[in-house]
Design a protein around this motif. Structure first.
Motif, mmCIF file in Angstrom:
data_model
loop_
_atom_site.group_PDB
_atom_site.id
_atom_site.type_symbol
_atom_site.label_atom_id
_atom_site.label_comp_id
_atom_site.label_asym_id
_atom_site.label_seq_id
_atom_site.Cartn_x
_atom_site.Cartn_y
_atom_site.Cartn_z
ATOM 1 N N VAL A 161 59.343 122.748 77.993
ATOM 2 C CA VAL A 161 58.365 122.005 78.786
ATOM 3 C C VAL A 161 57.157 121.645 77.925
ATOM 4 C CG1 VAL A 161 56.809 122.106 80.771
ATOM 5 C CG2 VAL A 161 59.132 123.022 80.961
ATOM 6 N N SER A 162 56.662 122.608 77.167
ATOM 7 C CA SER A 162 55.519 122.343 76.287
ATOM 8 C C SER A 162 55.891 121.365 75.179
ATOM 9 C CB SER A 162 55.008 123.647 75.673
ATOM 10 O OG SER A 162 54.476 124.491 76.662
ATOM 11 N N ALA A 163 57.112 121.459 74.685
ATOM 12 C CA ALA A 163 57.547 120.551 73.625
ATOM 13 C C ALA A 163 57.526 119.108 74.116
ATOM 14 C CB ALA A 163 58.954 120.930 73.156
ATOM 15 N N PHE A 164 58.100 118.864 75.299
ATOM 16 C CA PHE A 164 58.141 117.492 75.801
ATOM 17 C C PHE A 164 56.770 117.017 76.265
ATOM 18 C CE2 PHE A 164 62.699 118.354 75.909
ATOM 19 C CZ PHE A 164 63.160 117.189 75.310
ATOM 20 N N SER A 194 59.949 116.670 80.860
ATOM 21 C CA SER A 194 59.172 117.896 81.101
ATOM 22 C C SER A 194 59.065 118.190 82.593
ATOM 23 C CB SER A 194 57.785 117.800 80.457
ATOM 24 O OG SER A 194 56.930 116.950 81.180
ATOM 25 N N VAL A 195 58.920 117.162 83.420
ATOM 26 C CA VAL A 195 58.845 117.369 84.875
ATOM 27 C C VAL A 195 60.187 117.880 85.405
ATOM 28 C CG1 VAL A 195 58.605 116.174 87.087
ATOM 29 C CG2 VAL A 195 56.968 115.739 85.256
ATOM 30 N N VAL A 196 61.279 117.284 84.942
ATOM 31 C CA VAL A 196 62.605 117.732 85.387
ATOM 32 C C VAL A 196 62.843 119.183 84.975
ATOM 33 C CG1 VAL A 196 65.088 117.396 85.030
ATOM 34 C CG2 VAL A 196 63.609 115.430 85.495
ATOM 35 N N LEU A 197 62.452 119.542 83.762
ATOM 36 C CA LEU A 197 62.615 120.926 83.324
ATOM 37 C C LEU A 197 61.798 121.877 84.187
ATOM 38 C CD1 LEU A 197 62.645 120.481 79.445
ATOM 39 C CD2 LEU A 197 64.570 121.053 80.930
ATOM 40 N N MET A 198 60.603 121.451 84.581
ATOM 41 C CA MET A 198 59.791 122.287 85.461
ATOM 42 C C MET A 198 60.442 122.420 86.833
ATOM 43 S SD MET A 198 55.878 121.285 84.513
ATOM 44 C CE MET A 198 55.264 122.167 85.916
ATOM 45 N N PHE A 236 63.538 122.541 87.387
ATOM 46 C CA PHE A 236 64.650 123.479 87.241
ATOM 47 C C PHE A 236 64.175 124.902 86.983
ATOM 48 C CE2 PHE A 236 67.312 119.676 86.400
ATOM 49 C CZ PHE A 236 68.297 119.924 87.350
ATOM 50 N N GLY A 237 62.886 125.124 87.043
ATOM 51 C CA GLY A 237 62.368 126.484 86.963
ATOM 52 C C GLY A 237 61.749 126.894 85.653
ATOM 53 N N LEU A 238 61.790 126.060 84.650
ATOM 54 C CA LEU A 238 61.123 126.423 83.396
ATOM 55 C C LEU A 238 59.623 126.223 83.564
ATOM 56 C CD1 LEU A 238 63.500 124.790 80.777
ATOM 57 C CD2 LEU A 238 63.249 127.196 81.286
#
Length: 114
Positions: A19-22, A98-102, A104-106
Motif C-alpha cells: 500500500v505504501s509502495a503504490f 493502493s485503494v484496492v489493496l486497502m 483487501f485488508g492490507l
C-alpha cells in the motif's frame, strides 16, 4: 525515463508494504506530472539551442528563423503534455491499486509507537 527509474526505486524500497509502495509511486508520479506540465508551459519561451533535442538534430533539421522556432516550441510543448497525460494515468493507476489493496485488508505502514 530517469524520473520513472527513481520512482521505481522508491517503490521497491517500500516493497515490504505494498500500500505504501503504490501510494508513494502515485505521489511521486503526480510530482513528475507537475514538472512535465511546467516544462510544457515554458517550452514556447525556451531558445531551441538550449535544449537537448537541439544536439540530436542535424544542421539541416535545426530551426533557423522565428516561425520555425515557434513551431519547435509548440511541438516540444505538445510532447511534454503527452507524457504528462501518460504519467497522470499511471499515477491514478498506482492510487487505485493502493485503494484496492486497502480494501483487501492490507494497511499502510505506520512506524511503531514508543
Amino acid at each position: 525515463m530517469f524520473g520513472s527509474l527513481a520512482i521505481g526505486c522508491v517503490m521497491i524500497g517500500f516493497s515490504f508494504n505494498p500500500v505504501s509502495a503504490f501510494r508513494s509511486g502515485a505521489f511521486l508520479t503526480l510530482t513528475m506530472v507537475l514538472a512535465l506540465m511546467w516544462k510544457a508551459t515554458t517550452a514556447g519561451t525556451k531558445n531551441p539551442k538550449h535544449t537537448e533535442v537541439w544536439l540530436y538534430l542535424d544542421e539541416k533539421s535545426r530551426p533557423a528563423d522565428g516561425p520555425a522556432r515557434r513551431v519547435f516550441g509548440t511541438i516540444m510543448s505538445d510532447v511534454y503534455k503527452l507524457y504528462a497525460r501518460i504519467a497522470l494515468g499511471v499515477a491514478v493507476g498506482f492510487f487505485l491499486v493502493s485503494v484496492v489493496l486497502m480494501l483487501f485488508g492490507l494497511e499502510a505502514y505506520r512506524p511503531p509507537s514508543k
